[in-house]
Design a protein around this motif. Structure first.
Motif, mmCIF file in Angstrom:
data_model
loop_
_atom_site.group_PDB
_atom_site.id
_atom_site.type_symbol
_atom_site.label_atom_id
_atom_site.label_comp_id
_atom_site.label_asym_id
_atom_site.label_seq_id
_atom_site.Cartn_x
_atom_site.Cartn_y
_atom_site.Cartn_z
ATOM 1 N N TYR A 4 0.826 -1.193 0.000
ATOM 2 C CA TYR A 4 0.000 0.000 0.000
ATOM 3 C C TYR A 4 0.869 1.256 0.000
ATOM 4 O O TYR A 4 2.056 1.213 0.324
ATOM 5 C CB TYR A 4 -0.927 0.020 1.229
ATOM 6 C CG TYR A 4 -0.201 0.248 2.532
ATOM 7 C CD1 TYR A 4 -0.049 1.539 3.050
ATOM 8 C CD2 TYR A 4 0.357 -0.803 3.243
ATOM 9 C CE1 TYR A 4 0.631 1.748 4.227
ATOM 10 C CE2 TYR A 4 1.027 -0.599 4.421
ATOM 11 C CZ TYR A 4 1.168 0.682 4.915
ATOM 12 O OH TYR A 4 1.856 0.895 6.082
ATOM 13 N N VAL A 5 0.267 2.366 -0.396
ATOM 14 C CA VAL A 5 0.883 3.683 -0.291
ATOM 15 C C VAL A 5 -0.126 4.608 0.375
ATOM 16 O O VAL A 5 -1.325 4.332 0.397
ATOM 17 C CB VAL A 5 1.305 4.253 -1.670
ATOM 18 C CG1 VAL A 5 2.442 3.456 -2.266
ATOM 19 C CG2 VAL A 5 0.146 4.328 -2.626
ATOM 20 N N LYS A 34 -14.114 5.772 0.346
ATOM 21 C CA LYS A 34 -13.535 4.446 0.533
ATOM 22 C C LYS A 34 -13.925 3.578 -0.671
ATOM 23 O O LYS A 34 -15.015 3.725 -1.218
ATOM 24 C CB LYS A 34 -14.060 3.850 1.836
ATOM 25 C CG LYS A 34 -13.276 2.680 2.319
ATOM 26 C CD LYS A 34 -13.715 2.292 3.715
ATOM 27 C CE LYS A 34 -12.899 1.110 4.176
ATOM 28 N NZ LYS A 34 -13.279 0.680 5.505
ATOM 29 N N ASN A 35 -13.029 2.729 -1.098
ATOM 30 C CA ASN A 35 -13.182 1.833 -2.249
ATOM 31 C C ASN A 35 -13.087 2.542 -3.602
ATOM 32 O O ASN A 35 -13.365 1.933 -4.636
ATOM 33 C CB ASN A 35 -14.470 1.013 -2.182
ATOM 34 C CG ASN A 35 -14.473 0.062 -1.006
ATOM 35 O OD1 ASN A 35 -13.450 -0.538 -0.690
ATOM 36 N ND2 ASN A 35 -15.598 -0.051 -0.336
ATOM 37 N N MET A 36 -12.719 3.831 -3.613
ATOM 38 C CA MET A 36 -12.507 4.535 -4.879
ATOM 39 C C MET A 36 -11.350 3.847 -5.612
ATOM 40 O O MET A 36 -10.313 3.559 -5.024
ATOM 41 C CB MET A 36 -12.177 6.005 -4.630
ATOM 42 C CG MET A 36 -11.960 6.809 -5.900
ATOM 43 S SD MET A 36 -11.432 8.512 -5.578
ATOM 44 C CE MET A 36 -12.972 9.221 -5.038
ATOM 45 N N LYS A 87 -7.236 0.357 -4.788
ATOM 46 C CA LYS A 87 -8.391 1.136 -4.334
ATOM 47 C C LYS A 87 -8.095 1.728 -2.963
ATOM 48 O O LYS A 87 -7.233 1.243 -2.221
ATOM 49 C CB LYS A 87 -9.647 0.275 -4.279
ATOM 50 C CG LYS A 87 -9.602 -0.819 -3.231
ATOM 51 C CD LYS A 87 -10.887 -1.605 -3.221
ATOM 52 C CE LYS A 87 -10.813 -2.714 -2.176
ATOM 53 N NZ LYS A 87 -12.056 -3.460 -2.099
ATOM 54 N N ILE A 88 -8.836 2.780 -2.629
ATOM 55 C CA ILE A 88 -8.710 3.410 -1.313
ATOM 56 C C ILE A 88 -9.334 2.485 -0.273
ATOM 57 O O ILE A 88 -10.463 2.031 -0.435
ATOM 58 C CB ILE A 88 -9.415 4.786 -1.276
ATOM 59 C CG1 ILE A 88 -8.713 5.775 -2.205
ATOM 60 C CG2 ILE A 88 -9.471 5.323 0.148
ATOM 61 C CD1 ILE A 88 -9.383 7.145 -2.265
ATOM 62 N N THR A 89 -8.582 2.227 0.794
ATOM 63 C CA THR A 89 -9.109 1.379 1.866
ATOM 64 C C THR A 89 -9.336 2.135 3.163
ATOM 65 O O THR A 89 -10.014 1.634 4.055
ATOM 66 C CB THR A 89 -8.167 0.191 2.147
ATOM 67 O OG1 THR A 89 -6.877 0.700 2.483
ATOM 68 C CG2 THR A 89 -8.080 -0.723 0.939
ATOM 69 N N ASP A 90 -8.772 3.351 3.269
ATOM 70 C CA ASP A 90 -8.943 4.121 4.500
ATOM 71 C C ASP A 90 -8.712 5.597 4.203
ATOM 72 O O ASP A 90 -7.843 5.943 3.397
ATOM 73 C CB ASP A 90 -7.956 3.629 5.562
ATOM 74 C CG ASP A 90 -8.244 4.178 6.945
ATOM 75 O OD1 ASP A 90 -9.421 4.488 7.232
ATOM 76 O OD2 ASP A 90 -7.303 4.297 7.753
ATOM 77 N N ILE A 91 -9.480 6.456 4.845
ATOM 78 C CA ILE A 91 -9.334 7.912 4.708
ATOM 79 C C ILE A 91 -9.373 8.498 6.106
ATOM 80 O O ILE A 91 -10.287 8.208 6.878
ATOM 81 C CB ILE A 91 -10.471 8.527 3.864
ATOM 82 C CG1 ILE A 91 -10.519 7.876 2.482
ATOM 83 C CG2 ILE A 91 -10.307 10.038 3.750
ATOM 84 C CD1 ILE A 91 -11.770 8.215 1.695
ATOM 85 N N LYS A 92 -8.365 9.327 6.426
ATOM 86 C CA LYS A 92 -8.332 9.958 7.744
ATOM 87 C C LYS A 92 -7.478 11.217 7.687
ATOM 88 O O LYS A 92 -6.668 11.386 6.779
ATOM 89 C CB LYS A 92 -7.798 8.987 8.794
ATOM 90 C CG LYS A 92 -6.376 8.544 8.561
ATOM 91 C CD LYS A 92 -5.955 7.530 9.590
ATOM 92 C CE LYS A 92 -4.530 7.078 9.316
ATOM 93 N NZ LYS A 92 -4.099 6.029 10.220
ATOM 94 N N PRO A 93 -7.631 12.099 8.659
ATOM 95 C CA PRO A 93 -6.784 13.295 8.701
ATOM 96 C C PRO A 93 -5.404 12.938 9.246
ATOM 97 O O PRO A 93 -5.237 11.930 9.944
ATOM 98 C CB PRO A 93 -7.527 14.221 9.669
ATOM 99 C CG PRO A 93 -8.288 13.294 10.549
ATOM 100 C CD PRO A 93 -8.644 12.110 9.704
ATOM 101 N N ASP A 94 -4.406 13.786 8.928
ATOM 102 C CA ASP A 94 -3.100 13.562 9.536
ATOM 103 C C ASP A 94 -3.123 14.065 10.979
ATOM 104 O O ASP A 94 -4.163 14.518 11.471
ATOM 105 C CB ASP A 94 -1.979 14.193 8.712
ATOM 106 C CG ASP A 94 -2.063 15.710 8.622
ATOM 107 O OD1 ASP A 94 -3.013 16.296 9.159
ATOM 108 O OD2 ASP A 94 -1.178 16.304 7.987
ATOM 109 N N ARG A 134 -5.240 5.792 2.337
ATOM 110 C CA ARG A 134 -4.447 4.577 2.161
ATOM 111 C C ARG A 134 -4.980 3.859 0.925
ATOM 112 O O ARG A 134 -6.181 3.592 0.813
ATOM 113 C CB ARG A 134 -4.563 3.677 3.381
ATOM 114 C CG ARG A 134 -3.819 2.371 3.237
ATOM 115 C CD ARG A 134 -4.027 1.491 4.451
ATOM 116 N NE ARG A 134 -3.553 0.161 4.192
ATOM 117 C CZ ARG A 134 -2.818 -0.546 5.037
ATOM 118 N NH1 ARG A 134 -2.500 -0.034 6.208
ATOM 119 N NH2 ARG A 134 -2.430 -1.759 4.726
ATOM 120 N N VAL A 135 -4.084 3.550 -0.005
ATOM 121 C CA VAL A 135 -4.455 2.855 -1.234
ATOM 122 C C VAL A 135 -3.735 1.513 -1.264
ATOM 123 O O VAL A 135 -2.501 1.466 -1.296
ATOM 124 C CB VAL A 135 -4.082 3.682 -2.487
ATOM 125 C CG1 VAL A 135 -4.408 2.916 -3.760
ATOM 126 C CG2 VAL A 135 -4.792 5.022 -2.478
#
Length: 144
Positions: free
Chosen positions: A39-40, A52-54, A65-72, A81-82
């Motif tokens: 992942y990157v 998520k899942n984009m 695909k995107i598996t997680d989205i969060k703020p830094d 996270r892809v």
């Protein structure tokens, strides 16, 4: 007849022991599989329309695909996270990622190979810069 219950008890203990060993092996396999995913992390200045899942593409091929989205940590950037399906993807570390739109309106991530590329290739967990031209803007209402 006295041996029958003792044999049955031994058999049940063996089955219990075998089940516990199988469960422990399954848990270790799941943890190993999750931690070895390729992942990157994509960092965006603005949230934009990430979901998520984009899907993520490179040169017309779906690569993840995107598996997680969060703020830094300081909430100044959005991190996505892809998970990448191909571990042999040879992209430089200065690859950028754009949010783009299919003709049907569906959004996706497009990995863009840089004109002047880095000699280092991306590896598991690397941070790439993202560009989201479709920002979320407040809606203003006017009364007629």
């Amino acid at each position: 007849m006295k041996n029958l219950p003792l044999n049955k008890l031994k058999t049940e203990k063996k089955i219990e022991g075998s089940l516990i060993v199988l469960i422990v092996i399954a848990i270790f396999a799941l943890v190993y599989f999750y931690n070895t995913r390729y992942y990157v992390i994509i960092r965006f200045d603005e949230l934009g329309p990430l979901t998520k899942n984009m899907a993520a593409y490179y040169n017309g091929f779906k690569i993840g695909k995107i598996t997680d989205i969060k703020p830094d940590k300081d909430f100044k950037h959005t991190l996505a996270r892809v998970n990448l399906v191909n571990t042999s993807l040879n992209l430089p570390q200065n690859t950028t990622v754009n949010v783009e739109k299919f003709p049907n309106g569906e959004l996706y991530l497009q990995f863009v190979y840089p004109q002047s590329h880095s000699l280092k290739l991306i590896k598991r967990g690397d941070l790439l810069e993202g560009i989201a031209p479709y920002s979320i803007e407040p809606v203003s209402y006017t009364h007629l």
